[in-house]
Design an enzyme around this catalytic site. Structure first.
Site, PDB file in Angstrom:
ATOM      1  N   GLU A  50     -38.762 -25.761 -44.723  1.00 29.89           N
ATOM      2  CA  GLU A  50     -38.640 -26.873 -43.773  1.00 29.89           C
ATOM      3  C   GLU A  50     -36.736 -26.923 -43.823  1.00 29.89           C
ATOM      4  O   GLU A  50     -36.429 -26.569 -44.726  1.00 29.89           O
ATOM      5  CB  GLU A  50     -38.877 -28.095 -45.040  1.00 29.89           C
ATOM      6  CG  GLU A  50     -38.817 -29.376 -43.938  1.00 29.89           C
ATOM      7  CD  GLU A  50     -38.997 -30.524 -44.735  1.00 29.89           C
ATOM      8  OE1 GLU A  50     -39.787 -30.506 -45.762  1.00 29.89           O
ATOM      9  OE2 GLU A  50     -38.441 -31.791 -44.592  1.00 29.89           O
ATOM     10  N   ASP A  61     -32.545 -40.606 -46.627  1.00 27.01           N
ATOM     11  CA  ASP A  61     -32.490 -39.603 -47.709  1.00 27.01           C
ATOM     12  C   ASP A  61     -31.499 -40.068 -48.743  1.00 27.01           C
ATOM     13  O   ASP A  61     -30.458 -40.820 -48.360  1.00 27.01           O
ATOM     14  CB  ASP A  61     -31.705 -38.243 -46.837  1.00 27.01           C
ATOM     15  CG  ASP A  61     -32.766 -37.541 -46.252  1.00 27.01           C
ATOM     16  OD1 ASP A  61     -33.664 -37.001 -47.089  1.00 27.01           O
ATOM     17  OD2 ASP A  61     -32.591 -37.500 -45.150  1.00 27.01           O
ATOM     18  N   TYR A 176     -47.632 -35.363 -44.551  1.00 27.57           N
ATOM     19  CA  TYR A 176     -46.575 -35.381 -45.735  1.00 27.57           C
ATOM     20  C   TYR A 176     -46.427 -36.537 -46.269  1.00 27.57           C
ATOM     21  O   TYR A 176     -46.075 -37.558 -45.842  1.00 27.57           O
ATOM     22  CB  TYR A 176     -45.086 -35.007 -44.879  1.00 27.57           C
ATOM     23  CG  TYR A 176     -43.979 -34.729 -45.802  1.00 27.57           C
ATOM     24  CD1 TYR A 176     -43.797 -35.480 -46.972  1.00 27.57           C
ATOM     25  CD2 TYR A 176     -43.207 -33.758 -45.638  1.00 27.57           C
ATOM     26  CE1 TYR A 176     -42.727 -35.530 -47.842  1.00 27.57           C
ATOM     27  CE2 TYR A 176     -42.012 -33.502 -46.212  1.00 27.57           C
ATOM     28  CZ  TYR A 176     -41.920 -34.275 -47.591  1.00 27.57           C
ATOM     29  OH  TYR A 176     -40.810 -34.237 -48.245  1.00 27.57           O
TER      30      TYR A 176
END
Lengths: 276, 404
Positions: A50, A61, A176
């Site tokens: 990734e 994030d 995911y």
């Protein structure tokens, strides 16, 4: 689904083991070091890679990936450079699936059609665009699928059974699962909760299920790999990169070696998880 | 491009104003955003909700805010008649509380127990801390380190009100970074937390919801002006950072085609320098903080840092409805520099005995440019959206006065 991803998961299924998916940011800490890291990842045990597309405002994030993104940007990394990194890597490694992860604005600015065409040519297999929920599928997801690029969607603990079909409709390649309600690298995943979430997801999809966001080391990755089809590790890896840099933030002789050592260690955990 | 029959019908059910707006957030937030939208749609048509809000706006905020004819300023400029909508007289000193009051009542209806907010100038942070204190809810305000340094009075105010001010050290350490951090907090605390966004930006339904809560400004102004002058104003002027005070004033007038509408962006050191916050004048469409809108960004789609002497206008984006109104040509967007705003600030103090915030000083700078050449029967209505007590240190430093 991209052929490479399909072959990868078929092989893993035959071996009864989970995939290890390390994350690095394209261009972190500089383009040359990043290219060397990429070259070393498959041998160190990466089944899928990734690669982050750096963005100035990575809202989902945590501090480690934010810092990684900023390092890449300070090194002058453009979206085109990330695509070039992948294209260069493909010269040496025709088989390891590569997923690009990022935020929509750099792609929108680059031009969606041009981006999809260039990503396809570079040998990218799938895309994760964090801030494009299913409600905006027409933007990028539908055109990407028509080119054979996979769109990997994040599913979170807040995505309930009623919403899951919406999220999964145009998902391809793998799903995911975000194992913590939160941003990357800030909490540890609870393996019992993850296991029950994976069972819940399997009722809705036949796609492989990757788990990420709260996995820091080999032991945690192994726990996850017992139930999930893939374990994604990002923050721990980019933190190792950060800690290997000199005082001016430049790569040192240790950067590649230490990062790949961590990847090797976690890969062993993932790959041996179902042995006993 | 087709011109809309009405400028007041947006957004569509997905939160789009033409190509602008939308809901560009991570999946973790989507279920929550959808539940906020659902609760908002029920509340907005619930008479009990409106009655409760109206009561707080009247008894606690002090609405309606006066419409004031700025006689000495009008004489000084020697042209159009200048009126101020006095939203700086609200409790907490700005228009921000109109929205905070609405959102915290919604948060309570949703059973949320923890409040978070971002702030630039600190006006929205103070207003949020105020309503959180009023309802006894814990409150965390994210504020960039740069803004904390230049808005100390408001930081202390928030602390007095019981809020925790969390310094944000990422990026440019201003409003956009505070918004990133607030979104990160929200993602991690979806079960009990309500995010009170301070401007007409963010994922749908926020731009619409904040506009509706702020439109009380324009609704009152329409009525007051009609009573006072027997007609509507000729020109509306308001400053735009994220754009909430401007949208609040403009929206009720959008379909009055004889009313010219002007939004004033912060030109910082000049729109031809790289130190400004003029996202509509110098930006291009992009996606940030949950919506598509005009953004200051580089060629690679990286968000660039905005600059303005006014912390409240120091944001590289703008509410999506403003982007749409610009492209539709319904509102004209101009800009005023730091220097022009400082001049307007000082003039307003001396001529009207009103210390304006640096944000509406930008609007006033444009009024000063346009009023002299207009006839005496032209009516300009400007939104005096905040008072300037918080800015006296910044102004002193800018004009070279030491307060030590």
């Amino acid at each position: 689904m991209s052929d490479r991803l399909a072959r990868c998961f078929a092989r893993l299924r035959a071996d009864n083991r989970a995939a290890f998916v390390p994350f690095i940011t394209g261009g972190d800490p500089d383009r040359a070091t990043c290219a060397t890291l990429l070259r070393g990842l498959p041998e160190a045990g990466a089944d899928i890679i990734e690669v982050g597309m750096p963005f100035s405002d990575p809202m989902a994030d945590g501090p480690a990936v934010q810092a990684s993104s900023l390092r890449a940007l300070r090194a002058g990394t453009k979206l085109a450079d990330v695509l070039a990194l992948v294209a260069d890597h493909r010269q040496h490694d025709p088989e390891t699936p590569i997923i690009l992860m990022g935020y929509y604005n750099p792609i929108y600015s680059y031009g969606v059609d041009r981006f999809l065409s260039d990503a396809d040519k570079a040998g990218v297999d799938g895309l994760i665009v964090v801030d494009l929920p299913a409600e905006h599928d027409d933007e990028l997801c539908v055109p990407a699928l028509s080119r054979g690029l996979s769109i990997i969607r994040l599913v979170s603990p807040t995505t309930d059974d009623e919403r899951l079909p919406t999220v999964l409709t145009n998902t391809s390649g793998f799903v995911y699962y975000v194992s913590i309600a939160g941003i990357t690298g800030t909490k540890s995943a609870d393996s019992a909760e993850v296991a029950s979430a994976v069972v819940r997801l399997r009722r809705h999809t036949a796609l492989p299920i990757a788990v990420g966001f709260g996995i820091r080391n080999a032991a945690q990755a192994a726990e996850i790999a017992r139930t999930a089809d893939a374990a994604v590790v990002g923050s721990a890896i980019v933190t190792t990169i950060q800690e290997s840099l000199d005082d001016d933030g430049r790569a040192t002789a240790h950067t590649v070696e230490r990062t790949l050592a961590l990847v090797r260690d976690i890969a062993r955990g993932v790959h041996g998880a179902r042995d006993s | 491009m087709t011109t809309a029959n009405s400028f007041r019908t947006g957004p569509d059910e997905n939160g789009n104003y033409g190509i602008f707006g939308g809901r560009f957030v991570a999946e973790t937030l989507m279920p929550l955003i959808l539940s906020v939208e659902k609760a908002w749609n029920i509340a907005r048509s619930d008479a009990a909700f409106r009655a409760e809000l109206d009561e707080y706006l009247r008894d606690y905020v002090g609405r309606p805010s006066p419409l004031y004819f700025a006689k000495r300023l009008t004489e000084h400029l020697g042209g159009a008649k200048v009126y101020f909508k006095r939203d700086e007289l609200n409790h907490t000193g700005s228009h921000k509380i109109n929205n905070c009051m609405g959102q915290i009542l919604l948060a309570r209806r949703m059973g949320k127990t923890r409040i978070i907010a971002e702030t630039g100038a600190g006006q929205h942070g103070v207003a949020t801390a105020t309503v959180a204190a009023l309802f006894g809810m814990p409150c965390i305000v994210y504020m960039g380190e740069t803004d904390i340094a230049r808005q100390q009075p408001n930081v202390f105010r928030m602390k007095l009100l019981g809020a925790e001010v969390r310094p944000v050290t990422s990026g440019s350490r201003t409003l956009k970074d505070a918004m990133n951090e607030a979104l990160r907090d929200w993602v991690a605390n979806v079960h009990d937390t309500f995010y009170i966004i301070g401007t007409v930006a963010g994922p749908h339904p926020y731009p619409e919801m904040v506009r509706e809560f702020q439109s009380v400004i324009g609704r009152e102004a329409r009525e007051q002006m009609t009573e006072r002058e027997g007609r509507l104003p000729d020109t509306l002027v308001a400053c735009v950072g994220g754009g909430s005070n401007a949208m609040g004033l403009f929206h009720p007038f959008l379909d009055d085609k004889d009313v010219a509408i002007v939004g004033v962006e912060a030109a910082g050191k000049g729109i031809d320098t790289d130190a400004h916050a003029a996202s509509l004048t110098r930006g291009r469409p992009g996606v940030l903080h949950g919506n598509r809108t005009y953004l200051l960004q580089d060629d690679d789609g990286q968000i660039t840092e905005a600059h303005s002497i006014s912390a409240g206008l120091d944001y590289p984006g703008i509410g999506p409805e403003h982007s749409w109104l610009k492209d539709q040509g319904r509102v004209s967007y101009v800009s005023a520099t730091d220097a022009e705003a400082l001049e307007a600030f000082q003039l307003c103090c001396k001529l009207e005995g009103i210390i304006p915030a640096l944000e509406p000083s930008h609007a006033l700078a444009h009024v000063m440019r346009m009023a002299p050449s207009l006839p005496a029967d032209h009516i300009i209505l400007m939104n005096m959206c905040g008072r300037g007590d918080k800015d006296v240190f910044t102004v002193a430093a800018a004009i070279g006065v030491s307060l030590e």
